[in-house]
Design an enzyme around this catalytic site. Sequence first.
Site, PDB file in Angstrom:
ATOM      1  N   ASP A 192       0.869  -1.182   0.000  1.00 30.97           N
ATOM      2  CA  ASP A 192       0.000   0.000   0.000  1.00 30.97           C
ATOM      3  C   ASP A 192       0.901   1.225   0.000  1.00 30.97           C
ATOM      4  OD1 ASP A 192      -3.228   0.408   0.901  1.00 30.97           O
ATOM      5  OD2 ASP A 192      -1.924   2.159   1.149  1.00 30.97           O
ATOM      6  N   GLY A 248      -7.018   2.544  -4.763  1.00 26.15           N
ATOM      7  CA  GLY A 248      -7.811   3.597  -5.387  1.00 26.15           C
ATOM      8  C   GLY A 248      -8.619   4.343  -4.372  1.00 26.15           C
ATOM      9  N   ALA A 288      -9.822  -5.009  -9.300  1.00 30.91           N
ATOM     10  CA  ALA A 288     -11.139  -4.762  -8.695  1.00 30.91           C
ATOM     11  C   ALA A 288     -11.465  -3.274  -8.672  1.00 30.91           C
ATOM     12  CB  ALA A 288     -11.185  -5.321  -7.276  1.00 30.91           C
ATOM     13  N   ASN A 312     -12.467   0.435  -9.350  1.00 32.77           N
ATOM     14  CA  ASN A 312     -13.499   0.942 -10.262  1.00 32.77           C
ATOM     15  C   ASN A 312     -13.100   2.238 -10.959  1.00 32.77           C
ATOM     16  OD1 ASN A 312     -15.730  -0.780 -10.362  1.00 32.77           O
ATOM     17  ND2 ASN A 312     -16.351  -0.186  -8.295  1.00 32.77           N
ATOM     18  N   ASP A 362     -22.126  -9.121  -9.487  1.00 33.69           N
ATOM     19  CA  ASP A 362     -23.502  -8.848  -9.909  1.00 33.69           C
ATOM     20  C   ASP A 362     -24.217 -10.165 -10.243  1.00 33.69           C
ATOM     21  OD1 ASP A 362     -22.933  -5.647 -10.841  1.00 33.69           O
ATOM     22  OD2 ASP A 362     -21.295  -7.061 -10.991  1.00 33.69           O
ATOM     23  N   ALA A 405     -23.508 -13.092  -8.970  1.00 36.72           N
ATOM     24  CA  ALA A 405     -23.772 -13.785  -7.701  1.00 36.72           C
ATOM     25  C   ALA A 405     -25.009 -13.193  -7.027  1.00 36.72           C
ATOM     26  CB  ALA A 405     -22.562 -13.665  -6.778  1.00 36.72           C
ATOM     27  N   ARG A 445     -28.122 -14.448  -8.891  1.00 34.00           N
ATOM     28  CA  ARG A 445     -28.438 -15.853  -8.605  1.00 34.00           C
ATOM     29  C   ARG A 445     -29.057 -16.003  -7.219  1.00 34.00           C
ATOM     30  NH1 ARG A 445     -23.594 -19.195 -11.667  1.00 34.00           N
ATOM     31  NH2 ARG A 445     -24.076 -18.322 -13.709  1.00 34.00           N
ATOM     32  N   HIS A 477     -19.719  -3.262 -15.663  1.00 37.58           N
ATOM     33  CA  HIS A 477     -20.035  -3.335 -14.232  1.00 37.58           C
ATOM     34  C   HIS A 477     -20.515  -1.933 -13.849  1.00 37.58           C
ATOM     35  CE1 HIS A 477     -19.895  -4.112  -9.990  1.00 37.58           C
ATOM     36  NE2 HIS A 477     -18.943  -3.220  -9.777  1.00 37.58           N
TER      37      HIS A 477
HETATM   38  P1  NAD Z   1     -10.083   2.271   0.435  1.00 35.36           P
HETATM   39  O1  NAD Z   1      -9.977   3.745   0.372  1.00 35.36           O
HETATM   40  O2  NAD Z   1     -10.550   1.626   1.683  1.00 35.36           O
HETATM   41  O3  NAD Z   1      -8.683   1.592   0.062  1.00 35.36           O
HETATM   42  C1  NAD Z   1      -7.887   2.009  -0.996  1.00 35.36           C
HETATM   43  C2  NAD Z   1      -6.447   1.733  -0.636  1.00 35.36           C
HETATM   44  O4  NAD Z   1      -5.641   2.035  -1.780  1.00 35.36           O
HETATM   45  C3  NAD Z   1      -5.941   2.607   0.526  1.00 35.36           C
HETATM   46  O5  NAD Z   1      -5.382   1.779   1.525  1.00 35.36           O
HETATM   47  C4  NAD Z   1      -4.892   3.501  -0.133  1.00 35.36           C
HETATM   48  O6  NAD Z   1      -3.838   3.847   0.731  1.00 35.36           O
HETATM   49  C5  NAD Z   1      -4.444   2.607  -1.282  1.00 35.36           C
HETATM   50  N1  NAD Z   1      -3.783   3.353  -2.353  1.00 35.36           N
HETATM   51  C6  NAD Z   1      -4.154   4.514  -2.941  1.00 35.36           C
HETATM   52  N2  NAD Z   1      -3.262   4.880  -3.871  1.00 35.36           N
HETATM   53  C7  NAD Z   1      -2.304   3.915  -3.901  1.00 35.36           C
HETATM   54  C8  NAD Z   1      -1.124   3.723  -4.665  1.00 35.36           C
HETATM   55  N3  NAD Z   1      -0.740   4.588  -5.600  1.00 35.36           N
HETATM   56  N4  NAD Z   1      -0.390   2.621  -4.420  1.00 35.36           N
HETATM   57  C9  NAD Z   1      -0.750   1.721  -3.477  1.00 35.36           C
HETATM   58  N5  NAD Z   1      -1.869   1.859  -2.727  1.00 35.36           N
HETATM   59  C10 NAD Z   1      -2.632   2.941  -2.935  1.00 35.36           C
HETATM   60  O7  NAD Z   1     -11.041   1.866  -0.813  1.00 35.36           O
HETATM   61  P2  NAD Z   1     -11.858   0.504  -0.986  1.00 35.36           P
HETATM   62  O8  NAD Z   1     -13.217   0.658  -0.419  1.00 35.36           O
HETATM   63  O9  NAD Z   1     -10.982  -0.624  -0.552  1.00 35.36           O
HETATM   64  O10 NAD Z   1     -12.039   0.466  -2.584  1.00 35.36           O
HETATM   65  C11 NAD Z   1     -10.925   0.225  -3.422  1.00 35.36           C
HETATM   66  C12 NAD Z   1     -11.358   0.186  -4.884  1.00 35.36           C
HETATM   67  O11 NAD Z   1     -12.233  -0.926  -5.128  1.00 35.36           O
HETATM   68  C13 NAD Z   1     -12.164   1.435  -5.329  1.00 35.36           C
HETATM   69  O12 NAD Z   1     -11.767   1.789  -6.629  1.00 35.36           O
HETATM   70  C14 NAD Z   1     -13.593   0.930  -5.344  1.00 35.36           C
HETATM   71  O13 NAD Z   1     -14.429   1.677  -6.203  1.00 35.36           O
HETATM   72  C15 NAD Z   1     -13.381  -0.478  -5.848  1.00 35.36           C
HETATM   73  N6  NAD Z   1     -14.503  -1.416  -5.638  1.00 35.36           N
HETATM   74  C16 NAD Z   1     -14.763  -2.273  -6.642  1.00 35.36           C
HETATM   75  C17 NAD Z   1     -15.824  -3.162  -6.535  1.00 35.36           C
HETATM   76  C18 NAD Z   1     -16.119  -4.097  -7.700  1.00 35.36           C
HETATM   77  O14 NAD Z   1     -17.176  -4.707  -7.737  1.00 35.36           O
HETATM   78  N7  NAD Z   1     -15.220  -4.215  -8.643  1.00 35.36           N
HETATM   79  C19 NAD Z   1     -16.599  -3.194  -5.377  1.00 35.36           C
HETATM   80  C20 NAD Z   1     -16.278  -2.315  -4.343  1.00 35.36           C
HETATM   81  C21 NAD Z   1     -15.224  -1.411  -4.484  1.00 35.36           C
END
Ligand code: NAD
Length: 323
Positions: free
Chosen positions: A37, A82, A121, A123, A151, A153, A156, A178
């Site tokens: 991280d 992210g 994962a 977004n 989605d 899951a 279903r 998504h």
């Molecule tokens: P969060 O803020 O809890 O965690 C994000 C982490 O990323 C933090 O620990 C931050 O320090 C780290 N980070 C940021 N920039 C970084 C970098 N350059 N290098 C390394 N680490 C870095 O967020 P979250 O709730 O865990 O969500 C994370 C991502 O997952 C978001 O983009 C969210 O939209 C996405 N998400 C996707 C789905 C899906 O269905 N695909 C579902 C939920 C969330």
Amino acid sequence: MENGSKKVVLIGTGFVGMSYAYAALNQNACDMLVLIDKDKKKAEGEAMDLNHGLAFAQSHMKIWSGDYDECSNADIVAICAGVSQKPGESRISLLRRNSEILADIVGNVSSAGFKGVFLIASNPVDILARMVSELSGLPSERIIGTGTTLDTARLRYLLGDYFNVDPRNVHAYVIGEHGNSEFVPWSQAMIATKTVLSICDDNRSKYSYESIVKIEDDVRCAAQKIIEAKNATYYGIGMAMVRITKAILGDENSILTVSAMMTGEYGQNNVFVGSPCIVGRNGIKSKIRLPLNDYELKTFNESCMFLDDVFKEIGLANSTTKK
Ligand code: NAD
């Protein structure tokens, strides 16, 4: 897989990343798990916390916090870094904030000589998966976005509840982006070997088309509803990621609606989008071409066009250099 050991490097130890890590530990999904991280202290603390739970797990997983050089011999690099969705924010509006983070991460992973499978994962996942593909220069089958796995899951589970059958006997998919343009091709939705539509037709006093369309809407809005209630979604996606991880590391050839690059399927090319894919050791082994009807094909193509337009609009296709 050196010495047969399965190594996963997780980048981003926030809610989603740690839900994935916790589920991976409990399901013994790999042998080595490295946490990265930008907040190094957080990654260290998370590694300590998970390690202290090992004594109670059915797992001998080695877990530590590390740096990007750990990616050189990793089987999977999972990206959960992210910024998360704010209440009311569309996934697409997250793009600009998250694309910069992704570019930085992919540069570091590529420099380490990573040759495994990327699992994304963050977004908006379809756009970011395409971006990882462009930036990493790895074969497209090695780039997997979580797509509409979660989605599907959710669908279903809700259909199982409505028809009062085990969700594992529901064979239905959410495909497309998504996000808001995702949809259910109902002509392909089955319970055992009967289509959901014919079950509704044969039992009109009990089931209706309106009800299953309402279920489709509920699936589409599920993430937003959870975010309104608790600010973020993470357990479900963490478990979906473990499911995909096991399919890769176990060379399972499982069919999952991950986000993969279209290579001519449904007349689409280059765009990353959720559709049923066979997932194995090297990522996407092949895609199942659903025999969509005209309406479903049009809806799928519109979803792809939307994703393609957004990707081109923000200029990623031109601004990135392949490595
Ligand atoms: P969060 O803020 O809890 O965690 C994000 C982490 O990323 C933090 O620990 C931050 O320090 C780290 N980070 C940021 N920039 C970084 C970098 N350059 N290098 C390394 N680490 C870095 O967020 P979250 O709730 O865990 O969500 C994370 C991502 O997952 C978001 O983009 C969210 O939209 C996405 N998400 C996707 C789905 C899906 O269905 N695909 C579902 C939920 C969330």
